[in-house]
Design an enzyme around this catalytic site. Structure first.
Site, PDB file in Angstrom:
ATOM      1  N   LYS A  82      -4.382   9.508   8.803  1.00 18.52           N
ATOM      2  CA  LYS A  82      -3.138   8.090   8.809  1.00 18.52           C
ATOM      3  C   LYS A  82      -2.330   9.002   8.543  1.00 18.52           C
ATOM      4  O   LYS A  82      -1.292   8.304   8.666  1.00 18.52           O
ATOM      5  CB  LYS A  82      -4.206   7.118   8.137  1.00 18.52           C
TER       6      LYS A  82
ATOM      7  N   GLY B  82      -8.125 -11.077   5.583  1.00 17.14           N
ATOM      8  CA  GLY B  82      -6.621 -10.797   5.664  1.00 17.14           C
ATOM      9  C   GLY B  82      -6.588 -10.690   6.870  1.00 17.14           C
ATOM     10  O   GLY B  82      -6.581 -10.260   7.255  1.00 17.14           O
TER      11      GLY B  82
ATOM     12  N   SER C 204      -3.959   1.809  13.208  1.00 15.46           N
ATOM     13  CA  SER C 204      -2.428   3.127  13.690  1.00 15.46           C
ATOM     14  C   SER C 204      -2.448   1.996  15.312  1.00 15.46           C
ATOM     15  O   SER C 204      -3.815   1.828  15.620  1.00 15.46           O
ATOM     16  CB  SER C 204      -2.641   4.680  13.750  1.00 15.46           C
TER      17      SER C 204
ATOM     18  N   ALA D 143      -1.900  -2.297   1.049  1.00 19.60           N
ATOM     19  CA  ALA D 143      -2.493  -1.625   0.111  1.00 19.60           C
ATOM     20  C   ALA D 143      -2.077  -1.859  -0.710  1.00 19.60           C
ATOM     21  O   ALA D 143      -1.134  -2.055  -1.578  1.00 19.60           O
ATOM     22  CB  ALA D 143      -1.739   0.251   0.691  1.00 19.60           C
TER      23      ALA D 143
ATOM     24  N   ARG E 120      15.699   8.755   4.923  1.00 24.19           N
ATOM     25  CA  ARG E 120      15.708   7.053   4.775  1.00 24.19           C
ATOM     26  C   ARG E 120      16.389   6.907   3.675  1.00 24.19           C
ATOM     27  O   ARG E 120      16.725   5.068   3.105  1.00 24.19           O
ATOM     28  CB  ARG E 120      13.987   6.455   5.308  1.00 24.19           C
TER      29      ARG E 120
ATOM     30  N   VAL F 162      -5.482  -5.900   4.493  1.00 23.23           N
ATOM     31  CA  VAL F 162      -4.569  -6.372   2.964  1.00 23.23           C
ATOM     32  C   VAL F 162      -3.516  -5.113   2.531  1.00 23.23           C
ATOM     33  O   VAL F 162      -3.732  -4.359   3.253  1.00 23.23           O
ATOM     34  CB  VAL F 162      -5.186  -6.581   1.934  1.00 23.23           C
TER      35      VAL F 162
ATOM     36  N   GLU G 176       4.864  10.475  12.074  1.00 24.57           N
ATOM     37  CA  GLU G 176       5.927   9.053  13.119  1.00 24.57           C
ATOM     38  C   GLU G 176       7.359   8.886  12.054  1.00 24.57           C
ATOM     39  O   GLU G 176       8.074   8.979  13.079  1.00 24.57           O
ATOM     40  CB  GLU G 176       4.760   8.376  12.538  1.00 24.57           C
ATOM     41  N   TYR G 177       7.635   9.344  10.806  1.00 25.37           N
ATOM     42  CA  TYR G 177       8.914   9.824  10.449  1.00 25.37           C
ATOM     43  C   TYR G 177       9.609  10.157  11.026  1.00 25.37           C
ATOM     44  O   TYR G 177      10.559  10.336  10.941  1.00 25.37           O
ATOM     45  CB  TYR G 177       8.565  10.030   8.587  1.00 25.37           C
TER      46      TYR G 177
ATOM     47  N   GLY H  62      -4.158  -7.990  10.648  1.00 24.62           N
ATOM     48  CA  GLY H  62      -6.088  -8.471  10.755  1.00 24.62           C
ATOM     49  C   GLY H  62      -5.987  -9.218  11.548  1.00 24.62           C
ATOM     50  O   GLY H  62      -7.115  -9.915  11.970  1.00 24.62           O
TER      51      GLY H  62
ATOM     52  N   ARG I  73      13.991  35.831 -10.104  1.00 24.94           N
ATOM     53  CA  ARG I  73      13.141  35.448 -11.176  1.00 24.94           C
ATOM     54  C   ARG I  73      12.660  36.907 -11.841  1.00 24.94           C
ATOM     55  O   ARG I  73      12.303  36.718 -12.686  1.00 24.94           O
ATOM     56  CB  ARG I  73      12.028  35.545 -10.833  1.00 24.94           C
TER      57      ARG I  73
ATOM     58  N   ASN J 233      -8.769 -15.330   4.479  1.00 24.06           N
ATOM     59  CA  ASN J 233      -7.573 -15.204   3.745  1.00 24.06           C
ATOM     60  C   ASN J 233      -7.420 -15.793   2.906  1.00 24.06           C
ATOM     61  O   ASN J 233      -7.685 -17.026   2.867  1.00 24.06           O
ATOM     62  CB  ASN J 233      -6.756 -15.884   4.944  1.00 24.06           C
TER      63      ASN J 233
ATOM     64  N   HIS K 191      -0.398  11.421   9.898  1.00 26.84           N
ATOM     65  CA  HIS K 191      -0.032  11.257  10.948  1.00 26.84           C
ATOM     66  C   HIS K 191       1.302  10.298  10.873  1.00 26.84           C
ATOM     67  O   HIS K 191       2.518   9.689  11.499  1.00 26.84           O
ATOM     68  CB  HIS K 191      -1.279   9.812  11.403  1.00 26.84           C
ATOM     69  N   ASN K 192       1.412   9.169   9.732  1.00 26.18           N
ATOM     70  CA  ASN K 192       2.257   8.696   9.319  1.00 26.18           C
ATOM     71  C   ASN K 192       4.142   9.399   9.094  1.00 26.18           C
ATOM     72  O   ASN K 192       4.968   9.431   9.512  1.00 26.18           O
ATOM     73  CB  ASN K 192       2.216   7.563   8.063  1.00 26.18           C
TER      74      ASN K 192
END
Ligand code: 6PG
Length: 471
Positions: free
Chosen positions: A184, A10, A130, A78, A289, A76, A191-192, A15, A445, A33, A187-188
């Site tokens: 990870k 990739g 990352s 996901a 988003r 490559v 990040e968002y 890559g 409830r 590739n 982590h993202n």
């Protein structure tokens, strides 16, 4: 035939950058590739490093260019592409070989793939990488999942290519199979959240204070020399200061306000909720988003949904905006680590939170000066593993929360959306509320569903004396 030290499949942006990084660190890399032209482009642009890149025109040749036990890293997209690569490699590999997935894979796929490979004597490592293209080229942060032995076999190469924080390579073996990709993913998610809160503050400067992008840039530039020092604040300052070469306009003003996303932020929220964790800031960021993509609806709504009660006299002080981002960032990290904690318990990963904070200090997208303090907090004094209760962060929060409170209140009065900052403030205020309001929810409830509740004065489960008409 040359025997390379590692195979890489990739040669897209990530890559190619990673291949050059590996080569620069003295390792020969066999590269393949699906579109061979991308391999040729990589080699043509590699300069002296080209001599360490072994061009493979077929996947079988990539395998033959490696001495067993082989290590092959996939960069490559996901999903299906990873499975296709594994399908093609399986008949070509021999027991002891390792496939490494360096993409943003769903950790559940990584768990399945690890099992599949282990059943035929092959090793699998799921490594979250990352740092974007620049990180991949100059040193990414890497979060590895797999067995310790399999990780140890490739550790020297990973340590060589990783970003360094005061000489410490930003790579670690975090746990078995899906652990690296899960970390990870979170982590993202962080990040968002960080990106969204930064965008909200940019919105307050632009729509609240009437500043141009260039004027806004100088705020972020100044903040980048204080507590907020970080890659994302630096990127923001640079982006806002950039002009479009064709028109001379500020580039951000020419970009359509519809945010893309590939899934990791959403996965963070889904996993958090599944595990009973509140990830409200990350959730607000993902939601923002999503709503940003409804551009047409927003354009139709803009003149129709007239805001009442706007107070145009309310302004935003630079210091309050900085404080808002500081508190928001602390709480977004805190939510992220609580999700990691829940997953660690559910999957028996025994994640080392201090080490995770340490390997995020350089190379990755959420790297920031604050991570050093987070690592210290996890190493020293964390009641119940909760970041917000560490001595250091109690102090940071108490110094800055007034600023966040004023910013969220002012944004509401100006009619400007700050979903992530508001979520951060509500999360903070909920956490410090020893007595919340879910006593009422429990009562409701029980009223309509006889779900029962616990009392503050008598042990056990009880029903209320509701006068419900059951006829
Ligand atoms: C990184 C980034 C990188 C990328 C993600 C998020 O750590 O280097 O997180 O992996 O930015 O794919 O992308 P989306 O915003 O498209 O979900």
């Amino acid at each position: 035939m040359t025997q390379a030290n590692m195979g890489l499949i990739g040669t897209g942006t990530m890559g190619s950058a990673l291949a050059l990084n590996i080569a620069e660190n003295g390792y020969d890399v066999a590269v393949w590739n699906l579109e061979l032209s991308a391999v040729d482009a990589l080699i043509a642009s590699a300069g002296d490093l080209a001599q360490r890149l072994v061009r493979c025109d077929k996947i079988v040749n990539l395998v033959h260019n490696l001495a067993a036990p082989r290590a092959i890293i996939l960069l490559v997209p996901a999903g299906k592409a990873v499975d296709r690569c594994i399908d093609e490699l399986l008949p070509l590999l021999t027991p002891g070989d390792t496939i490494i997935d360096g993409g943003n894979s769903d950790f559940r796929d990584t768990i399945k793939r690890t099992k599949r490979l282990e059943e035929v004597g092959l090793a699998y490592l799921g490594i979250g990488v990352s740092g974007g293209a620049e990180g991949a080229r100059r040193g990414p942060s890497m979060m590895a999942g797999g067995t310790s032995a399999n990780y140890a076999a490739v550790e020297p190469i990973l340590a060589a290519i990783a970003a360094k924080y005061n000489g410490d390579p930003c790579v670690a073996h975090l746990g078995p199979d899906g652990a690296g990709h899960f970390v990870k993913t979170v982590h993202n998610g962080i990040e968002y959240a960080d990106m969204q809160m930064i965008a909200e503050v940019y919105g307050l400067l632009r729509d609240g204070e009437g500043l141009s992008a260039g004027e806004g840039a100088s705020f972020f530039d100044r903040w980048n020399h204080g507590v907020l020092e970080s890659y994302l604040i630096g990127v923001t300052a640079e982006v806002l200061a950039t002009k479009d070469p064709q028109t001379g306009a500020e580039i951000v003003d020419l970009i359509i306000d519809k945010a893309g996303q590939k899934g990791t932020g959403r996965w963070t929220v889904i996993e958090a909720i599944r595990m009973g964790q509140s990830a409200s800031i990350i959730e607000a960021a993902v939601g923002a988003r999503v709503l940003s993509s409804e551009k047409t609806t927003r354009e139709i709504a803009a003149p129709l949904l007239v805001p009442a009660g706007i107070d145009t006299m309310v302004t935003f002080s630079e210091q309050d905006l900085e404080s808002a981002l500081i508190v928001g960032r602390v709480l977004a990290y805190a939510q992220g680590f609580r999700i990691l904690n829940a997953a660690s318990e559910e999957f028996n990963w025994e994640l080392d939170f201090a080490r995770i904070a340490e390997i995020w200090r350089a190379g990755c997208i959420i790297r920031s000066a604050m991570l050093d303090d987070i690592a210290d907090a996890f190493r020293t004094d964390l009641p119940n593993g909760r970041l917000v209760l560490s001595e250091h962060f109690i102090e940071v929060l108490s110094q800055n929360v007034a600023g966040l409170r004023r910013v969220v209140a002012a944004a509401a009065l100006r009619g400007l959306p700050v979903p992530a900052l508001a979520a951060a403030l509500s999360w903070f205020d909920t956490l410090r509320q020893a007595r919340g309001t879910t006593d009422l929810i429990q009562a409701q409830r029980d009223f309509f569903g006889a779900h029962s509740f616990q009392r503050v004065d008598v042990a056990g489960y009880h029903h209320g004396p509701w006068d419900v008409d059951k006829t």
